[in-house]
Design a protein around this motif. Structure first.
Motif, PDB file in Angstrom:
ATOM      1  N   TYR A 103       0.813  -1.225   0.000  1.00 32.49           N
ATOM      2  CA  TYR A 103       0.000   0.000   0.000  1.00 32.49           C
ATOM      3  C   TYR A 103       0.843   1.271   0.000  1.00 32.49           C
ATOM      4  O   TYR A 103       0.598   2.186  -0.793  1.00 32.49           O
ATOM      5  CB  TYR A 103      -0.976   0.019   1.181  1.00 32.49           C
ATOM      6  N   ASP A 104       1.832   1.352   0.857  1.00 37.66           N
ATOM      7  CA  ASP A 104       2.621   2.594   0.915  1.00 37.66           C
ATOM      8  C   ASP A 104       3.373   2.835  -0.386  1.00 37.66           C
ATOM      9  O   ASP A 104       3.490   3.967  -0.852  1.00 37.66           O
ATOM     10  CB  ASP A 104       3.555   2.613   2.125  1.00 37.66           C
ATOM     11  N   LYS A 119      -6.615  -0.603  -0.282  1.00 37.59           N
ATOM     12  CA  LYS A 119      -7.130  -0.022   0.960  1.00 37.59           C
ATOM     13  C   LYS A 119      -8.505  -0.590   1.288  1.00 37.59           C
ATOM     14  O   LYS A 119      -8.757  -0.996   2.427  1.00 37.59           O
ATOM     15  CB  LYS A 119      -7.205   1.503   0.825  1.00 37.59           C
ATOM     16  N   ASN A 120      -9.383  -0.632   0.305  1.00 41.54           N
ATOM     17  CA  ASN A 120     -10.729  -1.167   0.538  1.00 41.54           C
ATOM     18  C   ASN A 120     -10.672  -2.631   0.967  1.00 41.54           C
ATOM     19  O   ASN A 120     -11.382  -3.034   1.890  1.00 41.54           O
ATOM     20  CB  ASN A 120     -11.599  -0.991  -0.703  1.00 41.54           C
ATOM     21  N   LEU A 148       0.819   1.288  10.158  1.00 42.22           N
ATOM     22  CA  LEU A 148       1.258   2.600  10.643  1.00 42.22           C
ATOM     23  C   LEU A 148       1.743   3.481   9.491  1.00 42.22           C
ATOM     24  O   LEU A 148       1.469   4.684   9.465  1.00 42.22           O
ATOM     25  CB  LEU A 148       2.344   2.443  11.707  1.00 42.22           C
ATOM     26  N   SER A 149       2.443   2.894   8.532  1.00 42.49           N
ATOM     27  CA  SER A 149       2.873   3.654   7.346  1.00 42.49           C
ATOM     28  C   SER A 149       1.670   4.148   6.563  1.00 42.49           C
ATOM     29  O   SER A 149       1.643   5.298   6.106  1.00 42.49           O
ATOM     30  CB  SER A 149       3.743   2.782   6.437  1.00 42.49           C
ATOM     31  N   ALA A 150       0.678   3.290   6.405  1.00 40.30           N
ATOM     32  CA  ALA A 150      -0.530   3.673   5.676  1.00 40.30           C
ATOM     33  C   ALA A 150      -1.232   4.835   6.371  1.00 40.30           C
ATOM     34  O   ALA A 150      -1.667   5.796   5.721  1.00 40.30           O
ATOM     35  CB  ALA A 150      -1.472   2.475   5.544  1.00 40.30           C
ATOM     36  N   TYR A 151      -1.324   4.768   7.682  1.00 39.90           N
ATOM     37  CA  TYR A 151      -1.946   5.864   8.426  1.00 39.90           C
ATOM     38  C   TYR A 151      -1.145   7.157   8.270  1.00 39.90           C
ATOM     39  O   TYR A 151      -1.707   8.236   8.052  1.00 39.90           O
ATOM     40  CB  TYR A 151      -2.073   5.502   9.913  1.00 39.90           C
TER      41      TYR A 151
END
Length: 192
Positions: A103-104, A119-120, A148-151
């Motif tokens: 994702y990142d 993400k979904n 945490l990276s995604a956030y």
């Protein structure tokens, strides 16, 4: 030289190498105390690579090739087995390791459609109700770190909620007599 001195020397070399990678210098160009680290950067620093559109395009194409293979043959599972065009889940049920890991990268590459799709999938299907022992280190770096990276990149509080839920389930692994975490912990029961 004692074993402890050799270990400290090896640790120092590893840290210097890591710092050099982060600051784009070679180990022979380590800044001295009080020196400006930017004075030791090579002529073609990492920031210059971003302007190399041909290279960036190749990287993007390679990433998309791998992602499309995952999407076609392993969607919703931990990883793709490319030769057999099948999937594998590390613990009998999926932790969506590939989408969480990727994702990142997708976000930073500007792959909006692919990152939204991942993400979904993650926010709708990632569950930590697994009654099997998982490797604490692997789950921490790949899943907790990925969440945490995604956030940090996306800002959606649901990433942080998932990260906190996982961290709470990992905590029993750190309740050991030695203070060192257990190698495995069950995320459902908390048994380490």
């Amino acid at each position: 030289m004692t074993q402890r001195t050799r270990s400290a020397s090896g640790l120092r070399a590893a840290l210097v190498s890591a710092i050099c990678v982060a600051s784009a210098c070679s180990p022979g160009e380590v800044p001295g105390p009080g020196e400006d680290p930017s004075a030791h950067r090579p002529a073609r620093a990492a920031a210059d690579l971003v302007t190399d559109s041909a290279f960036a395009s190749e990287v993007r194409e390679a990433f998309l090739h791998a992602w499309h293979g995952y999407r076609a043959h392993a969607w919703g599972h931990d990883e793709l087995r490319p030769l057999s065009r099948s999937s594998r889940d590390w613990y009998g049920r999926t932790f969506l390791m590939t989408p969480v890991d990727a994702y990142d990268t997708m976000f930073l590459m500007g792959l909006e459609e692919e990152s939204l799709e991942a993400k979904n999938l993650i926010l709708e299907h990632l569950s930590f109700d697994h009654d099997a022992p998982v490797q604490v280190f692997e789950i921490t770096i790949r899943i907790l770190g990925g969440l945490l990276s995604a956030y940090q990149l996306d800002g959606d509080p649901r990433w942080l909620e998932l990260a906190e839920a996982l961290a709470d389930r990992l905590m029993p692994a750190f309740d050991s007599p030695s203070g060192m975490p257990y190698v495995r912990v069950s995320l459902a029961s908390g048994v380490a």
